[in-house]
Design a protein around this motif. Structure first.
Motif, PDB file in Angstrom:
ATOM      1  N   MET A   1       0.848  -1.205   0.000  1.00 16.60           N
ATOM      2  CA  MET A   1       0.000   0.000   0.000  1.00 16.60           C
ATOM      3  C   MET A   1       0.884   1.256   0.000  1.00 16.60           C
ATOM      4  O   MET A   1       1.902   1.287   0.661  1.00 16.60           O
ATOM      5  N   HIS A   2       0.458   2.255  -0.744  1.00 17.71           N
ATOM      6  CA  HIS A   2       1.249   3.479  -0.824  1.00 17.71           C
ATOM      7  C   HIS A   2       1.285   4.196   0.517  1.00 17.71           C
ATOM      8  O   HIS A   2       0.256   4.357   1.167  1.00 17.71           O
ATOM      9  N   HIS A   3       2.481   4.644   0.873  1.00 13.11           N
ATOM     10  CA  HIS A   3       2.633   5.265   2.173  1.00 13.11           C
ATOM     11  C   HIS A   3       1.957   6.616   2.258  1.00 13.11           C
ATOM     12  O   HIS A   3       1.517   7.033   3.320  1.00 13.11           O
ATOM     13  N   VAL A   4       1.863   7.279   1.100  1.00 17.50           N
ATOM     14  CA  VAL A   4       1.162   8.566   1.076  1.00 17.50           C
ATOM     15  C   VAL A   4      -0.297   8.339   1.492  1.00 17.50           C
ATOM     16  O   VAL A   4      -0.868   9.123   2.252  1.00 17.50           O
ATOM     17  N   VAL A   6      -1.447   5.954   3.448  1.00 13.62           N
ATOM     18  CA  VAL A   6      -1.506   5.680   4.897  1.00 13.62           C
ATOM     19  C   VAL A   6      -1.454   6.993   5.674  1.00 13.62           C
ATOM     20  O   VAL A   6      -2.193   7.197   6.643  1.00 13.62           O
ATOM     21  N   LYS A   7      -0.577   7.911   5.221  1.00 17.70           N
ATOM     22  CA  LYS A   7      -0.438   9.197   5.919  1.00 17.70           C
ATOM     23  C   LYS A   7      -1.724  10.006   5.798  1.00 17.70           C
ATOM     24  O   LYS A   7      -2.209  10.559   6.787  1.00 17.70           O
ATOM     25  N   PHE A   9      -4.682   8.885   5.250  1.00 20.60           N
ATOM     26  CA  PHE A   9      -5.706   8.166   5.999  1.00 20.60           C
ATOM     27  C   PHE A   9      -5.599   8.500   7.490  1.00 20.60           C
ATOM     28  O   PHE A   9      -6.607   8.739   8.161  1.00 20.60           O
ATOM     29  N   SER A  10      -4.370   8.555   8.012  1.00 24.05           N
ATOM     30  CA  SER A  10      -4.155   8.868   9.432  1.00 24.05           C
ATOM     31  C   SER A  10      -4.635  10.279   9.749  1.00 24.05           C
ATOM     32  O   SER A  10      -5.243  10.507  10.798  1.00 24.05           O
TER      33      SER A  10
END
Lengths: 30, 444
Positions: A1-4, A6-7, A9-10
């Motif tokens: 999953m793309h880390h961007v 995840v960020k 989403f957080s």
């Protein structure tokens, strides 16, 4: 999953939780 | 689609557990109301901060069904981010109360005359959370050994959650209702279960699954390959690209485990060996790994991870790796060669110098065995180097990829700058996002 993702989403989740905290206070205080 | 549904269900469960104390408190309100709206906001922030902190344990419990959807590195990143978010909520909780005229000296000084059990437990929990986040963000700057940090991290997390639970119970306003008692009870039981499972049951189960080091060979780029053989069990098969947690020591209770990508090919026969290539980054990889010798005992927790060429089928593959991030990609290429896969594979391999290229000779041989083209990209090229220099970029990819590149599957593993660059370059090239898989190797 793309880390961007995840960020982002957080950040969205944190905002939602802050809103939930205020909604709770409004509910409890009527 | 099923994956999206399962992912949504996990998220709904996560959100439900975070909001459960808040929702229960709102539904079954306590007999005595707090003096102001601001106090209730502070209480809500505290509850959310507590739930987030408690669920941090679950995020890193290696639940395979959840990891299969999101990926272990994404879950780890989410754990890191939500830890910082939890700190924000937890710090905001006393700050708002101080604004609402709660005496700061009683809450922030456990030695003051007005300090009580409730203020001391709150202070201890707050201090533990602050230390927890600070030591995680600045572990390297503080020169904390990974193993020491791992122990401290677990202990501080436990102190933080238990301190907060005691604080909630001593305050009593939201624990007087039986419904809330059930909620806190459930949280306590789940927490104890996760800790006992991870720290006690799992190591006991691992006791019979011992591994032995059979080879420790030096590789280029200040790296080493450790080859492990299962002892008294059949070992494990894995998908190329996956990783395992390595623990070396006399027992599975040994502190310090490290997530390392498997560098040997997949399709392992029962009892077959598994190899890991580890770069010297100081600490464990610079001390314990070089000292490991054939016959040494180890425990492997794996395989883990969803980063694998077996999970995405394309008409070809583009593997992009930086430094030691090439190891899972090397495992994928070897597996394809072993299977006689004739699909085209492009490996873009970024390294500092020609001598830093791990598996250089092996990759040259592999190019003769399969439809593989390796493009080396050196950031510190030597004089006379005629290959690519600098870093893997959009232009560089364009120069080497064939016309049908949009139908290929992309697998990327490397340090953050490479991953960030590729997360921008591939969409710019028109590669569909569902054909891109990434894994950041510096996940802990």
């Amino acid at each position: 999953m793309h880390h961007v993702l995840v960020k982002r989403f957080s950040v969205a989740l944190s905002t939602l939780l802050v809103i939930a905290a205020f909604a709770f206070a409004l509910l409890v205080r009527g | 689609m099923r994956l999206i549904l399962r992912g949504t269900l996990w998220f709904v469960l996560y959100l439900f557990l975070i909001l459960l104390p808040l929702a229960t408190a709102a539904l079954f309100q306590p007999a005595r109301l707090s003096p102001s709206m601001l106090t209730e906001v502070a209480v809500a922030l505290g509850f959310i901060g507590f739930s987030l902190m408690a669920l941090e344990f679950a995020l890193i419990s290696r639940v395979k069904t959840a990891a299969a959807i999101f990926g272990d590195d994404a879950l780890q990143l989410f754990h890191n981010l939500m830890g910082a978010v939890a700190l924000g909520f937890i710090v905001a909780h006393p700050m708002l109360l101080v604004v609402r005229d709660y005496p700061a000296q009683c809450w922030l000084n456990p030695f003051s005359d007005c300090a009580s059990r409730s203020t001391i437990t709150a202070f201890v929990a707050l201090l533990a959370v602050l230390l927890l986040v600070a030591t995680s963000i600045w572990r390297k700057q503080l020169r904390l050994k990974y193993e020491i940090w791992q122990i401290a991290h677990g202990l501080l997390a436990l102190v933080a959650v238990l301190g907060a639970l005691f604080h909630i119970f001593i305050m009593g306003r939201y624990t007087s209702m039986p419904q809330m008692q059930v909620v806190w009870g459930v949280y306590s039981v789940v927490l104890i279960y996760l800790i006992v499972w991870n720290r006690l049951i799992k190591p006991i189960l691992h006791w019979r699954r011992q591994w032995e080091i059979v080879e420790n060979r030096v590789e280029r780029g200040d790296s080493r390959t450790l080859v492990f053989k299962p002892v008294g069990h059949s070992g494990f098969d894995f998908e190329p690209g996956q990783f395992a947690w390595i623990k070396m020591g006399r027992s599975p209770f040994t502190v310090g485990q490290h997530p390392i990508s498997i560098s040997s090919p997949g399709d392992v026969e029962p009892g077959g060996t598994v190899a890991f290539t580890i770069k010297n980054l100081g600490d464990w990889s610079g001390g314990r790994v070089p000292a490991a010798k054939p016959g040494d005992r180890a425990w492997l927790d794996g395989p883990h991870g969803v980063f694998s060429s077996d999970r995405e089928q394309g008409m070809g593959y583009v593997l992009i790796g930086g430094g030691v991030g090439v190891t899972p990609l090397y495992s994928m290429a070897q597996t394809m060669a072993q299977r006689g896969d004739v699909r085209p594979v492009y490996l873009f391999y970024g390294a500092k110098t020609w001598d830093d290229i791990i598996f250089r000779e092996e990759l040259e041989t592999l190019q003769g065995r399969m439809n593989l083209k390796v493009i080396y990209v050196l950031s510190q090229a030597h004089e006379g180097w005629e290959g690519e220099t600098g870093f893997v970029s959009e232009e560089l990819l364009k120069r080497h990829l064939p016309k049908q590149y949009k139908r290929f599957v992309y697998l990327i593993c490397g340090p953050d700058p490479l991953m960030d660059a590729m997360e921008k370059a591939l969409p710019a090239l028109g590669v569909p996002p569902d054909q891109v898989q990434t894994e950041r190797f510096a996940m802990v």
